[in-house]
Design a protein around this motif. Structure first.
Motif, PDB file in Angstrom:
ATOM      1  N   LEU A   1       0.834  -1.207   0.000  1.00 10.48           N
ATOM      2  CA  LEU A   1       0.000   0.000   0.000  1.00 10.48           C
ATOM      3  C   LEU A   1       0.874   1.264   0.000  1.00 10.48           C
ATOM      4  N   LYS A   2       1.972   1.223   0.757  1.00 10.82           N
ATOM      5  CA  LYS A   2       2.887   2.373   0.781  1.00 10.82           C
ATOM      6  C   LYS A   2       3.517   2.572  -0.595  1.00 10.82           C
ATOM      7  N   VAL A   3       3.923   1.451  -1.214  1.00 11.26           N
ATOM      8  CA  VAL A   3       4.525   1.538  -2.548  1.00 11.26           C
ATOM      9  C   VAL A   3       3.522   2.143  -3.521  1.00 11.26           C
ATOM     10  N   ASN A   4       2.283   1.646  -3.485  1.00 12.51           N
ATOM     11  CA  ASN A   4       1.250   2.176  -4.382  1.00 12.51           C
ATOM     12  C   ASN A   4       1.007   3.661  -4.126  1.00 12.51           C
ATOM     13  N   PHE A   5       0.999   4.045  -2.862  1.00 12.61           N
ATOM     14  CA  PHE A   5       0.794   5.457  -2.534  1.00 12.61           C
ATOM     15  C   PHE A   5       1.920   6.302  -3.120  1.00 12.61           C
ATOM     16  N   GLU A   6       3.131   5.808  -2.958  1.00 13.61           N
ATOM     17  CA  GLU A   6       4.279   6.547  -3.499  1.00 13.61           C
ATOM     18  C   GLU A   6       4.227   6.611  -5.019  1.00 13.61           C
ATOM     19  N   LEU A   7       3.810   5.503  -5.651  1.00 15.00           N
ATOM     20  CA  LEU A   7       3.707   5.501  -7.116  1.00 15.00           C
ATOM     21  C   LEU A   7       2.631   6.467  -7.595  1.00 15.00           C
ATOM     22  N   LEU A   8       1.537   6.532  -6.860  1.00 10.40           N
ATOM     23  CA  LEU A   8       0.460   7.463  -7.233  1.00 10.40           C
ATOM     24  C   LEU A   8       0.856   8.906  -6.961  1.00 10.40           C
ATOM     25  N   ASP A   9       1.676   9.064  -5.939  1.00 10.51           N
ATOM     26  CA  ASP A   9       2.041  10.409  -5.502  1.00 10.51           C
ATOM     27  C   ASP A   9       3.256  10.957  -6.242  1.00 10.51           C
ATOM     28  N   ASN A  10       3.855  10.155  -7.140  1.00  9.89           N
ATOM     29  CA  ASN A  10       5.024  10.621  -7.881  1.00  9.89           C
ATOM     30  C   ASN A  10       4.673  11.894  -8.668  1.00  9.89           C
ATOM     31  N   PRO A  11       5.437  12.912  -8.463  1.00  6.21           N
ATOM     32  CA  PRO A  11       5.140  14.132  -9.215  1.00  6.21           C
ATOM     33  C   PRO A  11       5.469  13.933 -10.693  1.00  6.21           C
ATOM     34  N   SER A  12       4.681  14.572 -11.532  1.00  7.93           N
ATOM     35  CA  SER A  12       4.993  14.503 -12.963  1.00  7.93           C
ATOM     36  C   SER A  12       6.056  15.555 -13.256  1.00  7.93           C
ATOM     37  N   HIS A  13       6.847  15.293 -14.226  1.00  9.54           N
ATOM     38  CA  HIS A  13       7.921  16.220 -14.580  1.00  9.54           C
ATOM     39  C   HIS A  13       7.519  16.974 -15.845  1.00  9.54           C
ATOM     40  N   GLN A  14       7.659  18.269 -15.750  1.00  9.67           N
ATOM     41  CA  GLN A  14       7.330  19.083 -16.913  1.00  9.67           C
ATOM     42  C   GLN A  14       8.607  19.405 -17.673  1.00  9.67           C
ATOM     43  N   ILE A  15       8.477  19.235 -18.957  1.00 11.26           N
ATOM     44  CA  ILE A  15       9.616  19.529 -19.831  1.00 11.26           C
ATOM     45  C   ILE A  15       9.101  20.469 -20.915  1.00 11.26           C
ATOM     46  N   LYS A  16       9.852  21.486 -21.146  1.00 16.84           N
ATOM     47  CA  LYS A  16       9.462  22.427 -22.197  1.00 16.84           C
ATOM     48  C   LYS A  16      10.050  21.930 -23.514  1.00 16.84           C
ATOM     49  N   VAL A  17       9.156  21.674 -24.480  1.00 18.05           N
ATOM     50  CA  VAL A  17       9.578  21.145 -25.778  1.00 18.05           C
ATOM     51  C   VAL A  17       8.920  21.982 -26.865  1.00 18.05           C
ATOM     52  N   THR A  18       9.650  22.201 -27.905  1.00 20.52           N
ATOM     53  CA  THR A  18       9.081  22.896 -29.060  1.00 20.52           C
ATOM     54  C   THR A  18       8.804  21.849 -30.124  1.00 20.52           C
ATOM     55  N   LEU A  19       7.551  21.797 -30.576  1.00 20.48           N
ATOM     56  CA  LEU A  19       7.159  20.814 -31.587  1.00 20.48           C
ATOM     57  C   LEU A  19       6.795  21.522 -32.879  1.00 20.48           C
ATOM     58  N   ASN A  20       7.059  20.814 -33.962  1.00 21.81           N
ATOM     59  CA  ASN A  20       6.591  21.372 -35.228  1.00 21.81           C
ATOM     60  C   ASN A  20       5.110  20.997 -35.380  1.00 21.81           C
ATOM     61  N   TYR A  21       4.487  21.428 -36.436  1.00 22.61           N
ATOM     62  CA  TYR A  21       3.058  21.248 -36.650  1.00 22.61           C
ATOM     63  C   TYR A  21       2.663  19.769 -36.653  1.00 22.61           C
ATOM     64  N   GLU A  22       3.388  18.925 -37.377  1.00 19.86           N
ATOM     65  CA  GLU A  22       3.081  17.486 -37.468  1.00 19.86           C
ATOM     66  C   GLU A  22       3.251  16.799 -36.112  1.00 19.86           C
ATOM     67  N   GLU A  23       4.303  17.123 -35.392  1.00 23.01           N
ATOM     68  CA  GLU A  23       4.530  16.529 -34.076  1.00 23.01           C
ATOM     69  C   GLU A  23       3.431  16.932 -33.106  1.00 23.01           C
ATOM     70  N   ASN A  24       2.991  18.163 -33.197  1.00 21.67           N
ATOM     71  CA  ASN A  24       1.922  18.656 -32.342  1.00 21.67           C
ATOM     72  C   ASN A  24       0.624  17.886 -32.611  1.00 21.67           C
ATOM     73  N   LEU A  25       0.314  17.629 -33.910  1.00 16.69           N
ATOM     74  CA  LEU A  25      -0.890  16.847 -34.257  1.00 16.69           C
ATOM     75  C   LEU A  25      -0.798  15.434 -33.663  1.00 16.69           C
ATOM     76  N   ILE A  26       0.357  14.811 -33.776  1.00 15.23           N
ATOM     77  CA  ILE A  26       0.556  13.463 -33.226  1.00 15.23           C
ATOM     78  C   ILE A  26       0.368  13.477 -31.706  1.00 15.23           C
ATOM     79  N   LEU A  27       0.921  14.483 -31.058  1.00 17.18           N
ATOM     80  CA  LEU A  27       0.789  14.601 -29.608  1.00 17.18           C
ATOM     81  C   LEU A  27      -0.667  14.777 -29.210  1.00 17.18           C
ATOM     82  N   GLU A  28      -1.395  15.631 -29.915  1.00 17.81           N
ATOM     83  CA  GLU A  28      -2.811  15.839 -29.610  1.00 17.81           C
ATOM     84  C   GLU A  28      -3.608  14.539 -29.788  1.00 17.81           C
TER      85      GLU A  28
END
Length: 173
Positions: free
Chosen positions: A138-165
């Motif tokens: 249960l502690k492991v699951n809590f820690e896995l759920l509580d893991n912060p997401s990491h934000q990365i700033k990325v510049t995408l071209n138009y096609e990459e942006n469509l794929i991401l969406e």
């Protein structure tokens, strides 16, 4: 994505451990019931043995005093009466020997009680062990759920942006 797989695996383990705990609790209930029955049998045997032993010893005492009075009175059929009394005394003494066999049954029941206590302790230890494993998962699951997401700033071209969406629509995040 990997976290959700690990969480699901942990939940399955937790369910399995909970089933084992339920099984152990059921076993504990059965063992406690058998122990209670065993203790009643032991108490009954001991009381029965004590009562029979006292009564038999009392009968033997009376027979010995009868034998003494017969030999001191010297009636005409003293041998016949003394043999009859001696036979009754032997019957009483044999009964005392059979009571010793009943005492062996009590010892057997006490040994069984010891075994039941050991099994009971083993099941309690098993529950404690499984509970600690569940707690860790249960502690492991809590820690896995509580893991912060990491934000990365990325510049995408138009096609990459469509794929991401498209991926975001499919995956929901």
């Amino acid at each position: 994505m990997e976290n959700s797989k690990k969480i699901a695996d942990n939940k399955q383990l937790i369910e399995r451990f909970e089933k084992i705990i339920a099984s152990s609790k059921s076993m504990i209930f059965e063992l406690e019931h058998e122990m209670a029955e065993n203790e009643v049998k032991i108490a009954d045997f001991l009381l029965e043995i004590q009562e029979e032993r006292s009564a038999t010893k009392e009968k033997i005492k009376k027979l010995h005093s009868q034998l003494k009075s017969i030999t001191s009175e010297q009636p005409e059929n003293v041998e016949e009466k003394s043999l009859e009394i001696k036979e009754k005394i032997n019957v009483g003494e044999n009964h005392l020997k059979r009571l010793k066999e009943k005492e062996k049954k009590v010892l057997f029941l006490e040994k069984r009680k010891e075994q039941l206590v050991n099994k009971l302790n083993k099941e309690k230890d098993n529950i404690e062990y499984m509970s600690s494993k569940i707690e860790k998962l249960l502690k492991v699951n809590f820690e896995l759920l509580d893991n912060p997401s990491h934000q990365i700033k990325v510049t995408l071209n138009y096609e990459e942006n469509l794929i991401l969406e498209e991926l975001v629509k499919r995956e929901g995040s």
